[in-house]
Enzyme design. Structure first.
Site, short mmCIF file in Angstrom:
data_model
loop_
_atom_site.label_atom_id
_atom_site.label_comp_id
_atom_site.label_asym_id
_atom_site.label_seq_id
_atom_site.Cartn_x
_atom_site.Cartn_y
_atom_site.Cartn_z
N ASP A 1 0.67 -1.38 0.30
CA ASP A 1 0.23 -0.20 0.10
C ASP A 1 0.85 1.05 0.09
OD1 ASP A 1 -2.85 1.23 0.64
OD2 ASP A 1 -1.93 1.76 2.06
N HIS B 1 5.07 4.28 -2.67
CA HIS B 1 5.86 5.88 -3.70
C HIS B 1 6.00 5.87 -2.42
CE1 HIS B 1 1.33 5.71 -4.34
NE2 HIS B 1 1.37 7.17 -3.59
N ASP C 1 -9.90 1.64 -5.09
CA ASP C 1 -9.81 3.42 -4.91
C ASP C 1 -10.64 3.76 -6.56
OD1 ASP C 1 -8.63 2.95 -3.00
OD2 ASP C 1 -6.48 2.52 -3.80
#
Length: 1710
Positions: A603, A606, A731
């Site tokens: 999750d 980045h 999402d």
């Protein structure tokens, strides 16, 4: 009984410094098979800087079972001085591994030119981030070793096993077989566990999941959730959520056991693997453990720099609760209301915070403190502290002065207003120094002085504060914009949450900080420790920056963070010791998840610290080595993506189809994320089928009994990160929200056809109307049925997706046309495939009138697998808004998550959306036409076809079983053209096909090796061995080469012209191979050559037609012509997309067969024994040897003799053509410039190239014929410069005769007949002087007289009775050359004048040569200022520049190479005269002025005179011992280029000609002097590809040659500088040979010497072996300075190839 598996080697050739080149810094390898491991091989090309004692350092566990990232094994490279270095080991374990190369620095060589150095490598630290660089760890580099600039990363895929897909009627999972499957076969579905029932009730849900074709489930986090109830806000990472269990929650250990049992059951019974999220970046704001360990977050103690952001955050919260006090309404329902709120806050509230004080120095208090100090008595104002040595401070700009003060006096305490402070004592010294430098008159301590001091100090401090004020002002603008923007989103935006009244609990903006509740657990912490930053995200943020860490971003202060108020951001620091509890806690969590699940989804990857993720994933892989890792990663850069993937071993990156804004962008996503183009030539490393590696798989290609290839070498080229393309994520907004509900089906179908892993979210297939909120949604999933939503269609699509991955359907074609997207997936071997056509529904318009052109499938048959359309059940749904659909849905909430009412129109046997038509095309071949019926093919529709090539043996019906009925209109034959073509290419098993496709993709150092088939006929394509086995060197010249001029001369045509590319280099196969190789290697199917092939059969007709034309005179090529024609005829009938591929396969097979035949013809025994097939030296050797068939061939316009029918001499039968009108084959000087007519045959060029081009390649008869032909034209004691078939030879070369003598000796030393060749009779084209004259009939014998008749040296026409009246033996010719030079040669060229040479002055036609016996030197000398009789023969030709008639390099006098050649010839004659009593050479010496000079005498003169006249010593004190003019010496420690030149300074020029003399006559040289001179030559003249022809420091040096230069500069006009600096190839061969001779120890070359030679050869290797650099497949004549391309150079030159081949021969024998 199965076929034997090949040994598969993944091969990576490293850059010169040992770094992985280009994209290969990251490579992905397939899942390993421990029972039959493939190999990974690293290769360092000999001569590279990393070659010496190279070692591979890798943390791959070669000798250990357990992987440790920081423990590197050392694996030495194996090599010999002649071979490349290689390092190979088996791959048995998945994971991410690092490697780098260390090596001993090359031997120091101060004289090696920089042009030999390795090119700079890519920056190993492109992002300047400590965790994202590729630099090798210093601790692993032993003393005395150097490391490559870059590390490389190898990601080995995990072994994921899935059930074989079943497309039968029941759609059930088939547990009968599980296969290790490539990651592209993944079909993943996301579930949010809190919407599932308890564990015992999971099976029906996942049975439904499996029936829908999913083979992997992604679970959102299953751990205990925090206060918000979001699965991504974890209360306790070590506790599984209680609501997964019935009754009283069991212990954590029992929870884990029960969950594991359920997951194992899913895998065992349904074939479903499981993946879960790992959330490392944050924890729930109410986490219990966070109370005990607030240091795990960014709090105001460990991160005081966040204090201004916290003050602002609290201010906004307090303001939100005080709207009435400010006269504001708590309801924000308009832009005007929002504008008023923001205005009030930033006018009335914000300024009172005085946040600027956190960033600046308090000027007032600082000045007061300094004044106080200065006012004290007793201060030493001569002590200026650190500024005493800084010069005049008053002269500095104010900005620099402020910086100087800050450097020595500033202290910063973050999180405190006026936390920037200046030490008053230091500031006092600083300002005293300023005043001193200003020469202030006032006395220190006086009021006047203090006044000036205050002014200067205030100015300095204000200047220091200025940029901070400016930055603060900018920050305030950003803060205001972000506050307003976020408030607008929360309360006004149509797609936002539209929150209610503003209050303390629902403030104006998101809350950036959490205040941890204080209790007995954390009572001992100060309050600031309990204020922690919430996690969040930033638009377009750099993922490498920790936005909460100290630094320039100030993201929290600027309100750039969009926070998740329920999540606290974790603070890991740079190492475990910075936060040991947090690291241990997350490691336990990660290991627990790895023990339960088959994979992870990282999750917010980045935002995850790289070093932390490395640590945690390493721990996870210890528990589960086959862990599959995917991640959401939004870096905005593929290079950064690769960095993350390389470091963490991420197997796939999540990509989202719902982000596409139109059909074109959606189609681009599919194209972007995997697969190769239809008809690809080669197979990229990631697409090698797993069953080739030993993993079981069903057959996907025709099979037979032929043995599989022994070894499959796959060149790896680097990979892009793999993708998981999601049709919708948890999402994403759903199609019903973002597009239309009808788009659910086409969007899913498009994704399912992608050649990468795919996925979806639970509910998508049932067409749920909106994105489910992971925080607020409370309903549960229902068990989906096959008839719900799009599940029936998607089940087929996803099973098909897995099938295509398992069976290697790696080719893909994506086409978008209006609303339609068609995707065709094909098998690269059999070309059967699946074609899906979808009509998207991005908008509610039905798209009336938007059509699609018919789809034509040439030579292909197709059958409908299914057609489907999704129809929403509302009345007139296209007229309803998304909101209406949602409201209609919400009114039916029953506690279960359900989709919109819909109906799937589904059929497997017919469809009104398309019409199939089977008919013959214009050529009578089968043609399938798929016509789109637009009015029936409504948006939201999909059709799927099974396709195959007609007659391929692949039946479209057999692939999909009974559930999918066949189309009875299918057309087929028992053996079609494709099947026939497979048979003719020997494709009897799929391994053979893959072998050939992989070979096409090999790097240049592999692609032109010994060939694809080896020496065993069994491995050759049928008939090819027989087609080439009789080909001889001239046949190979026709089949492979022939420049445009040769082709035009031979059959009246030029080379093939490709529109958009131009004329090919050659008419033969090499021309097509040179053009196609880089295209095929890169699968560049859009290249011009591919377009030409698809457009028509012209290229194949050309190839066959020219061979047919030649075969009339050269019947041996009939076999290869027929072999090609039979296959080309079949190729012409294939569909256009397959033609380039199969043309390439046939072309490369024929080419390789011819090359292997050439190697056999040449034998090359000295080379093939040296090394394995992978070695670059051998490949280079073979490529050089191909110079023989390249240059040696027949042309009509010229030959070696005027007429083969009338030539009275005896020539080898092999060179005579049955048709006497065919000119005898000859060696071209170079191509294409010197291909035909009188310019083809040059005396010096032929004999400089002779040994390398014809003798070392064992073309003995060809070499003999050249010696005889040129010898027959001996005239004036000279061999002609230009032969012109012997009809009109020109005698203006003083060196050609000496190189001819060298060729004779080389022939005697190499050819089987040996010295007996000297007795060969040679008819004389021109009558020699009487003393050498013997008639053919024997009636005329030599007469020793100076009285000549009119026949002597007289020019006569070639067919005159006086032509060929006389004869000589080869021995006689040798003697005549030497004796005539001794007696003196002086003549004027026949036909002198403009017709012979339009540029030469009259004096230039006067030719002289003689031997300097009079001074005892024995040197051959000659020439004059107006001619140029050596190879440096450029005649000035520019009237404008005034150089016409003036040779740039006349080199008159005694030329060093001619002196050396003379010494070699005289010494050889001396030995011959003594051999068997002079039987073969009865001559004792030469005559000079009536005196017999014996061979030994002449030899002694040369030896004793040479050094004295040619050497220029290093020590000037020795000059008197040598014949030289000191003032003309420019270089010392060299040998003169000439001796006795008219222009004296030219004697002293450094040129490479001395290397020729050193090679042929090393005994002339003092070995110590020779070594010194060679080192100077190396340092000064050696270039990257050739030898500079003049010392760069010489006043005449001009390194760039341009024959078209029309300037007034005489030094370069019309290319006058041809030999004044440009770097020529052929002298490099002589340099290397002489260097080897004088530097080898005890008759053998040591390793450092071999390394140096290999280092010099490295760039020529790269040039020759890479057709992109050398489409003519040769070494050029010359380059410009420093190896730059020279447009005027001949692209391939015989002597360049021949002399380098000689150097390689010397290296091997040394």
């Amino acid at each position: 009984m199965g076929e034997p598996l090949p040994n598969v080697i993944y091969n990576l050739r490293l850059a010169e410094d040992g770094s992985p080149p280009g994209r290969t810094k990251f490579i992905r390898l397939p899942a390993p098979n421990p029972d039959h491991p493939y190999l990974l091989r690293f290769v360092i090309t000999a001569g590279s800087s990393a070659f010496v004692s190279a070692e591979l350092k890798t943390n791959y566990p070669i000798n250990r079972k357990e992987y440790h990232r920081d423990v590197f094994n050392t694996v030495p490279f194996s090599s010999t001085p002649l071979s490349d270095a290689s390092c190979t080991f088996p791959i048995t374990q998945p994971g991410i591994f690092q490697y780098f190369v260390v090596h001993t620095p090359p031997p120091p060589d101060p004289n090696a030119p920089s042009s030999l150095d390795s090119p700079p490598q890519a920056d190993p630290d492109p992002f300047h981030h400590p965790m994202l660089n590729f630099k090798p760890p210093k601790k692993e580099i032993a003393e005395g070793k150097v490391a490559a600039a870059c590390m490389g990363y190898v990601l080995v895929d995990p072994r994921l096993k899935f059930f074989t897909p079943d497309l039968s009627a029941n759609y059930s999972a088939n547990p009968s077989a599980t296969l290790v499957t490539g990651l592209d076969g993944i079909c993943i579905q996301t579930y949010v566990p809190k919407w599932l029932p308890t564990l015992p009730n999971w099976p029906p849900h996942f049975k439904s999941c499996a029936d829908a074709g999913y083979n992997m489930v992604h679970f959102a986090p299953l751990m205990q959730r925090g206060e918000s109830n979001s699965p991504y806000s974890l209360y306790d990472q070590l506790a599984i959520s209680d609501d997964l269990y019935d009754g009283k929650p069991p212990s954590e250990k029992e929870k884990a056991r029960l969950l594991k049992a359920t997951l194992d059951q899913m895998t065992r019974e349904l074939g479903i693997l499981s993946v879960t999220d790992v959330v490392w970046n944050h924890t729930a704001h109410n986490s219990g453990w966070l109370k005990e360990h607030p240091e795990a977050g960014y709090n105001l103690i460990n991160s005081p720099h966040l204090r201004p952001a916290y003050d602002l955050d609290r201010s906004l919260i307090e303001f939100s609760s005080a709207f009435p006090q400010h006269g504001l309404s708590s309801i924000i329902d308009s832009e005007a209301a929002l504008e008023r709120v923001v205005s009030v806050y930033f006018t009335d509230v914000f300024p009172k915070l005085e946040l600027w004080k956190y960033f600046v120095v308090d000027v007032k208090s600082t000045v007061e403190a300094v004044v106080s100090i200065v006012g004290r008595a007793g201060v030493d104002w001569c002590d200026f502290g650190p500024w005493a040595s800084e010069g005049n401070l008053s002269a500095l700009a104010l900005k620099d002065r402020a910086q100087s003060l800050a450097n020595h006096a500033l202290a910063v305490k973050p999180g405190v207003k006026f936390g920037k402070t200046v030490d008053p004592a230091a500031a006092a010294r600083f300002v005293a120094k300023v005043l001193s430098d200003l020469r202030v008159a006032q006395k220190p301590g006086t009021p006047e002085y203090l006044s000036v001091l205050k002014q200067e100090l205030i100015k300095t401090l204000d200047e220091f504060n200025l940029p901070w004020y400016q930055r603060y002002d900018e920050d305030v603008k950003v803060i205001r914009g972000n506050v307003e923007g976020r408030a607008r989103w929360l309360r006004l935006a149509g797609h936002g949450p539209k929150q209610g009244p503003v209050s303390k609990s629902e403030p104006l903006c998101d809350v950036n900080f959490t205040i941890i509740a204080r209790d007995t657990v954390n009572a001992h912490y100060p309050s600031d420790a309990l204020v922690v930053a919430n996690n969040g995200w930033i638009w377009n943020a750099d993922p490498l920056n920790d936005f909460a860490a100290p630094g320039p971003s100030c993201a929290y202060f600027r309100r750039e963070v969009i926070p998740w108020g329920d999540c606290v951001k974790m603070r890991y620091g740079s190492k475990k010791e910075d936060n040991p509890y947090l690291w241990d806690h997350m490691e336990r969590y990660t290991v627990l998840m790895a023990s339960l699940f088959d994979g992870f989804r990282i999750d917010n990857c980045h935002s995850t610290p790289i070093h932390l993720a490395e640590y945690l994933l390493d721990a996870a892989r210890k528990v589960n080595p086959d862990l599959f890792v995917m991640a959401e990663l939004f870096t905005g850069s593929e290079e950064k993506d690769i960095m993350f993937v390389s470091k963490l071993g991420i197997n796939a990156l999540i990509r989202e189809a719902m982000n596409a804004w139109d059909p074109f962008e959606l189609s681009r996503n599919v194209h972007r994320y995997g697969g190769q183009a239809l008809g690809s030539f080669t197979l990229n490393s990631e697409y090698v089928p797993l069953h080739i590696l030993g993993h079981n798989s069903s057959d996907a290609a025709p099979r037979g009994t032929k043995a599989a290839p022994r070894t499959l070498v796959v060149d790896v080229r680097g990979n892009s990160p793999n993708a998981v393309l999601m049709d919708c994520t948890h999402d994403n907004e759903t199609p019903a929200q973002r597009r239309t509900p009808e788009d659910t089906l086409p969007n899913a179908a498009v994704v399912a056809m992608a050649s990468c892993a795919i996925g979806s979210v639970k509910g998508y297939d049932e067409i749920i109307p909106e994105l489910l909120n992971v925080v607020h949604e409370s309903r549960k999933y229902k068990v989906a049925k096959l008839d719900d939503g799009i599940i029936r269609a998607k089940s087929i699509l996803q099973r098909l997706h897995l099938k295509m991955a398992q069976e290697g359907y790696s080719e893909i074609h994506v086409h978008q046309e209006t609303e339609f997207i068609s995707i065709h997936r094909k098998n690269p071997v059999t070309h059967d495939g699946y074609l899906m056509i979808a009509r998207t529904a991005f908008s509610k318009s039905k798209g009336s009138g938007v059509g699609h052109q018919p789809i034509y499938l040439r030579q292909q048959q197709s059958r409908l697998m299914f057609a489907a359309s999704i129809v929403m059940e509302q009345k007139n749904p296209s007229a309803q808004t998304k909101e209406h659909i949602n409201e209609s849905f919400k009114s039916k909430v029953t506690g279960l998550i359900e989709g919109l009412p819909s109906h799937l129109i589904f059929s497997t046997d017919k469809s009104s959306m398309v019409e199939l038509d089977y008919k013959p095309d214009d050529q009578g071949d089968a043609l399938t036409v798929i016509k789109i019926i637009t009015e029936n093919f409504v948006p939201g529709s999909v059709v799927l076809f099974r396709t195959s090539v007609v007659g391929s043996g692949i039946d479209t019906q057999s692939v999909s079983r009974s559930r999918v009925a066949s189309n009875r209109e299918r057309s087929g034959t028992t053996e079609g053209k494709l099947a026939r073509l497979w048979s003719l290419l020997g494709f009897e098993n799929e391994q053979a096909i893959f072998q050939m496709m992989v070979n096409i993709g090999s790097d240049p150092f592999t692609a032109v090796g010994k060939g694809w088939f080896g020496d065993e006929k069994a491995h050759w394509p049928p008939g090819l061995f027989e087609a080439v086995k009789e080909l001889q060197i001239t046949d190979l010249n026709i089949v492979l080469y022939r420049s445009a001029a040769e082709e035009g001369d031979g059959i009246g045509f030029g080379t093939y012209d490709i529109p958009g590319l131009g004329n090919l280099a050659y008419a033969g196969l090499q021309g097509f191979v040179s053009a196609l190789s880089p295209v095929a290697r890169n699968n560049d199917l859009g290249a011009a050559i591919c377009g030409n092939l698809r457009a028509g059969p012209w290229m194949m007709d050309y190839i066959v037609g020219r061979l047919e034309n030649y075969a009339k005179r050269f019947p041996r090529i009939e076999g290869i012509r027929n072999w090609l024609n039979e296959r080309f005829q079949l190729i012409c009938s294939l569909s256009a997309d397959l033609i380039p591929k199969y043309f390439g396969l046939v072309l490369f097979c024929a080419y390789q067969g011819c090359r292997i035949r050439a190697v056999a013809v040449h034998s090359l025994p000295a080379f093939t024994k040296s090394s394995s097939f992978t070695d670059s030296l051998e490949l280079f050797t073979h490529a050089l040897a191909m110079g023989a068939p390249q240059m040696y061939g027949h042309v009509n316009s010229t030959g070696l003799i005027p007429d083969a029918q009338t030539f009275p001499g005896k020539l080898p039968p092999s060179v005579l053509h049955p048709d006497k009108s065919v000119k005898i084959a000859s060696l071209a000087a170079g191509l294409p410039h010197f291909a035909t007519n009188h310019m083809r045959l040059w005396g010096r060029d032929v004999f400089i190239a002779l040994r390398g081009s014809l003798l070392l390649t064992r073309a003995f008869d060809a070499a003999k014929t050249h010696i005889i032909a040129f010898g027959s034209t001996l005239r004036h004691g000279l061999i002609p410069n230009l032969l012109d078939s012997g009809k009109y030879p020109r005698y203006n070369a003083r060196d050609a005769a000496w190189f001819w003598l060298l060729g004779v000796q080389d022939y005697v030393n190499n050819a089987p007949e040996g010295v007996a060749f000297l007795a060969t009779e040679v008819p004389r084209r021109f009558a020699p002087p009487r003393r050498y004259r013997r008639s053919v009939d024997g009636k005329v014998q030599p007469v020793d007289t100076d009285h000549e008749d009119e026949l002597t040296d007289k020019f006569v026409e070639w067919d005159s009775p006086d032509s060929y009246r006389f004869t000589s033996t080869v021995a006689d010719l040798i003697f005549e050359v030497l004796d005539r030079h001794a007696r003196g040669i002086k003549f004027r060229e026949w036909n002198a004048g403009n017709r012979l040479d339009e540029h030469m002055k009259n004096e230039g036609f006067n030719i002289e040569a003689r031997v300097r016996f009079e001074d005892g030197t024995g040197f051959v000398t000659g020439g004059n200022r107006f001619n140029c009789g050596t190879w440096m023969d450029k005649m000035g030709s520019s009237e404008k520049a005034g150089n016409r008639g003036f040779p740039t390099t006349p080199r008159d006098g005694a030329d060093i190479e001619i002196v050396g050649l003379c010494k070699f010839a005289v010494g050889w004659c001396a030995r011959l005269a003594k051999l068997e009593g002079g039987k073969w050479f009865p001559y004792k010496g030469v005559t000079w002025n009536g005196t017999l000079i014996f061979w030994d005498q002449w030899n002694e003169m040369l030896v004793t005179s040479f050094e004295k006249h040619f050497y220029i010593p290093e020590d000037e004190s020795q000059f008197n011992n040598y014949v030289l003019i000191p003032e003309l010496v420019k270089r010392k420690g060299i040998y003169k280029d000439t001796c006795g030149a008219t222009l004296k300074n030219m004697d002293y020029q450094l040129r490479p000609n001395l290397c020729i003399a050193m090679t042929v006559a090393p005994e002339l040289f003092n070995p110590l002097h020779a070594k010194v001179a060679l080192e100077n030559v190396k340092k000064i003249l050696l270039g990257p590809l050739g030898m500079k022809t003049l010392d760069p420091e010489d006043w005449a040096y001009r390194g760039f040659y341009d024959n078209s230069n029309d300037s007034t500069d005489p030094s370069v006009a019309h290319g006058a500088n041809y030999h004044q600096g440009p770097e020529w190839f052929w002298p490099m061969g002589y340099f290397l040979r002489s260097y080897l001779h004088f530097n080898r120890q005890k008759e053998a070359a040591d390793e450092s010497l071999s390394y140096f030679v290999q280092r010099v050869l490295l760039k020529p290797k790269r040039h020759l072996l890479d057709v992109t650099k050398s489409p003519f497949a040769g070494l050029p004549e010359l380059t410009n300075a420093n190896g730059e391309y020279c447009a005027g150079s001949c692209p391939t030159q015989a002597w360049s190839m021949g002399c380098l081949l000689e150097a390689v021969q010397d290296l091997i024998t040394a």
